[in-house]
Design an enzyme around this catalytic site. Structure first.
Site, PDB file in Angstrom:
ATOM      1  N   MET A 267      -5.593  -0.232  -1.604  1.00  0.00           N
ATOM      2  CA  MET A 267      -6.891  -0.732  -1.145  1.00  0.00           C
ATOM      3  C   MET A 267      -7.248  -0.213   0.246  1.00  0.00           C
ATOM      4  SD  MET A 267      -6.334  -4.679  -2.386  1.00  0.00           S
ATOM      5  CE  MET A 267      -5.616  -5.032  -4.002  1.00  0.00           C
ATOM      6  N   SER A 268      -6.726   0.951   0.612  1.00  0.00           N
ATOM      7  CA  SER A 268      -6.958   1.467   1.961  1.00  0.00           C
ATOM      8  C   SER A 268      -6.855   2.991   1.970  1.00  0.00           C
ATOM      9  CB  SER A 268      -5.915   0.875   2.935  1.00  0.00           C
ATOM     10  OG  SER A 268      -4.618   1.352   2.612  1.00  0.00           O
TER      11      SER A 268
ATOM     12  N   HIS B 116      -0.093  -7.654   8.960  1.00  0.00           N
ATOM     13  CA  HIS B 116      -0.799  -6.777   9.903  1.00  0.00           C
ATOM     14  C   HIS B 116      -0.894  -7.502  11.245  1.00  0.00           C
ATOM     15  CE1 HIS B 116      -2.446  -3.757   6.961  1.00  0.00           C
ATOM     16  NE2 HIS B 116      -2.040  -4.717   6.146  1.00  0.00           N
TER      17      HIS B 116
ATOM     18  N   HIS C 173       1.027 -10.523  -3.228  1.00  0.00           N
ATOM     19  CA  HIS C 173       1.183  -9.878  -1.925  1.00  0.00           C
ATOM     20  C   HIS C 173       2.567 -10.159  -1.344  1.00  0.00           C
ATOM     21  CE1 HIS C 173      -0.265  -7.829   1.626  1.00  0.00           C
ATOM     22  NE2 HIS C 173       0.087  -8.839   2.389  1.00  0.00           N
TER      23      HIS C 173
ATOM     24  N   ASN D 168       5.296  -2.148  -5.518  1.00  0.00           N
ATOM     25  CA  ASN D 168       5.338  -2.843  -6.814  1.00  0.00           C
ATOM     26  C   ASN D 168       4.821  -1.879  -7.870  1.00  0.00           C
ATOM     27  OD1 ASN D 168       2.689  -3.675  -5.211  1.00  0.00           O
ATOM     28  ND2 ASN D 168       2.160  -3.600  -7.395  1.00  0.00           N
TER      29      ASN D 168
ATOM     30  N   HIS E  26      -9.669  -3.398   6.303  1.00  0.00           N
ATOM     31  CA  HIS E  26      -9.938  -3.073   4.903  1.00  0.00           C
ATOM     32  C   HIS E  26     -11.388  -3.381   4.549  1.00  0.00           C
ATOM     33  CE1 HIS E  26      -5.646  -4.065   5.221  1.00  0.00           C
ATOM     34  NE2 HIS E  26      -5.443  -3.194   4.256  1.00  0.00           N
TER      35      HIS E  26
ATOM     36  N   ALA F 207       1.162   0.450   1.675  1.00  0.00           N
ATOM     37  CA  ALA F 207       1.920  -0.090   0.556  1.00  0.00           C
ATOM     38  C   ALA F 207       1.040   0.063  -0.681  1.00  0.00           C
ATOM     39  CB  ALA F 207       2.258  -1.556   0.800  1.00  0.00           C
TER      40      ALA F 207
ATOM     41  N   TYR G  33     -12.325  -4.681   1.819  1.00  0.00           N
ATOM     42  CA  TYR G  33     -12.394  -5.968   1.130  1.00  0.00           C
ATOM     43  C   TYR G  33     -12.440  -7.161   2.092  1.00  0.00           C
ATOM     44  CZ  TYR G  33      -7.284  -6.305   1.819  1.00  0.00           C
ATOM     45  OH  TYR G  33      -6.015  -6.349   2.353  1.00  0.00           O
ATOM     46  N   GLU G  34     -12.115  -6.933   3.366  1.00  0.00           N
ATOM     47  CA  GLU G  34     -12.217  -8.025   4.337  1.00  0.00           C
ATOM     48  C   GLU G  34     -13.669  -8.333   4.703  1.00  0.00           C
ATOM     49  OE1 GLU G  34      -8.934  -8.019   7.496  1.00  0.00           O
ATOM     50  OE2 GLU G  34      -8.879  -5.956   6.745  1.00  0.00           O
TER      51      GLU G  34
ATOM     52  N   SER H 153       0.637  -2.540   5.237  1.00  0.00           N
ATOM     53  CA  SER H 153       1.241  -3.854   5.004  1.00  0.00           C
ATOM     54  C   SER H 153       2.759  -3.795   5.040  1.00  0.00           C
ATOM     55  CB  SER H 153       0.802  -4.399   3.639  1.00  0.00           C
ATOM     56  OG  SER H 153      -0.577  -4.639   3.612  1.00  0.00           O
TER      57      SER H 153
END
Length: 277
Positions: free
Chosen positions: A209-210, A59, A245, A233, A81, A111, A83-84, A28
């Site tokens: 998350m990746s 992306h 995000h 963050n 991902h 990120a 989660y997609e 990201s």
């Protein structure tokens, strides 16, 4: 699976000018590195047989192939991902295809949220190891021995020689490179403060998350891996503010210059070492 991999690789090979040797996965806000590639060939994910499409802001959703610091590279400008809603077979499919195209090293970036309170937004963190906290693994199911062994060793998931090159690159550029363990959570919700405290207790330094599924498949395919996190963050509960995000994209925008020169220096040093072998 092997048939689908070969179909995608054949399609890409018809377009490529040179055989790639290093793969890049740009997380990201970090896709700007692909804009540095010389003589670029851009291929939309939607045009490649078997590829899903990226749905996340930040992306671009394309492969960019060409030359960077003297090396033939293939870059994913945006990743997929779990989660997609994609299966992990789909999430990691591009790694299989890049192996088929000829890469022997992979630089994976992301990120991530800082779990270790010694980290700060904007830090670059060398991933020394990871924790799979998602309860999923892309190798679950029948194993194709043409692609890799049934039980791949993960004791050195992140290549020691590539880490040494990254440290030398950071020293040359006077970048304060941090080191740490990356934790994979499925997302898409951010962690709770209690979950972040737990992750710190089990040895996590950053969370995202990746990355982990891609690294598992890369090691299954005997591809050397270097991992770099941009701390975008601080994770929940560390600072008294909500997570968004937008903050991730804003921080990666601020750190992009350091990120660009750092990865380019890594590639330059890697190319020098390969030439002396």
């Amino acid at each position: 699976m092997k048939v689908q991999i070969e179909q995608a690789a054949r399609y890409i090979n018809r377009i490529l000018l040179k055989t790639p040797k290093v793969g890049l996965i740009l997380g990201s806000g970090l896709g700007v590195l692909a804009d540095e590639i010389k003589d670029p060939v851009q291929i939309s994910y939607s045009d490649i047989p078997g590829f899903p499409t990226s749905t996340v802001e930040g992306h671009a959703g394309q492969l960019v192939c060409g030359t960077l610091e003297g090396l033939n590279v293939i870059a994913m400008q945006g990743r997929f991902h779990f989660y997609e809603g994609y299966t992990l077979d789909k999430v990691t499919f591009p790694i299989r295809v890049m192996k088929e195209l000829g890469i022997d090293a992979l630089i994976v970036t992301n990120a991530a949220g800082g779990v270790n309170t010694n980290l700060e937004p904007g830090d670059l963190m060398l991933i020394t190891d990871h924790i799979n906290n998602a309860g999923q693994n892309p190798l679950i199911g029948p194993n194709d021995t043409e692609l890799g062994v049934r039980f791949p060793d993960m004791s050195t998931a992140y290549d020691g020689d590539l880490q040494s090159i990254a440290k030398r690159a950071a020293e040359r550029l006077d970048i304060a490179l941090k080191e740490g363990v990356y934790v994979w959570n499925s997302g898409p919700s951010y962690e709770t403060p209690a979950e972040v405290r737990m992750l710190r207790q089990i040895g996590g330094d950053a969370v995202g998350m990746s990355t982990v599924p891609e690294v598992i498949i890369a090691r299954h395919a005997e591809i050397k891996v270097l991992g770099i996190s941009c701390i975008s963050n601080m994770a929940a509960g560390i600072l008294d503010q909500p997570l968004t995000h937008d903050e991730v994209i804003e921080t990666t925008e601020k750190v992009k210059d350091n990120f660009l020169i750092f990865v380019k220096e890594i590639l330059s040093l890697y190319d020098q070492e390969k030439r002396t072998e």
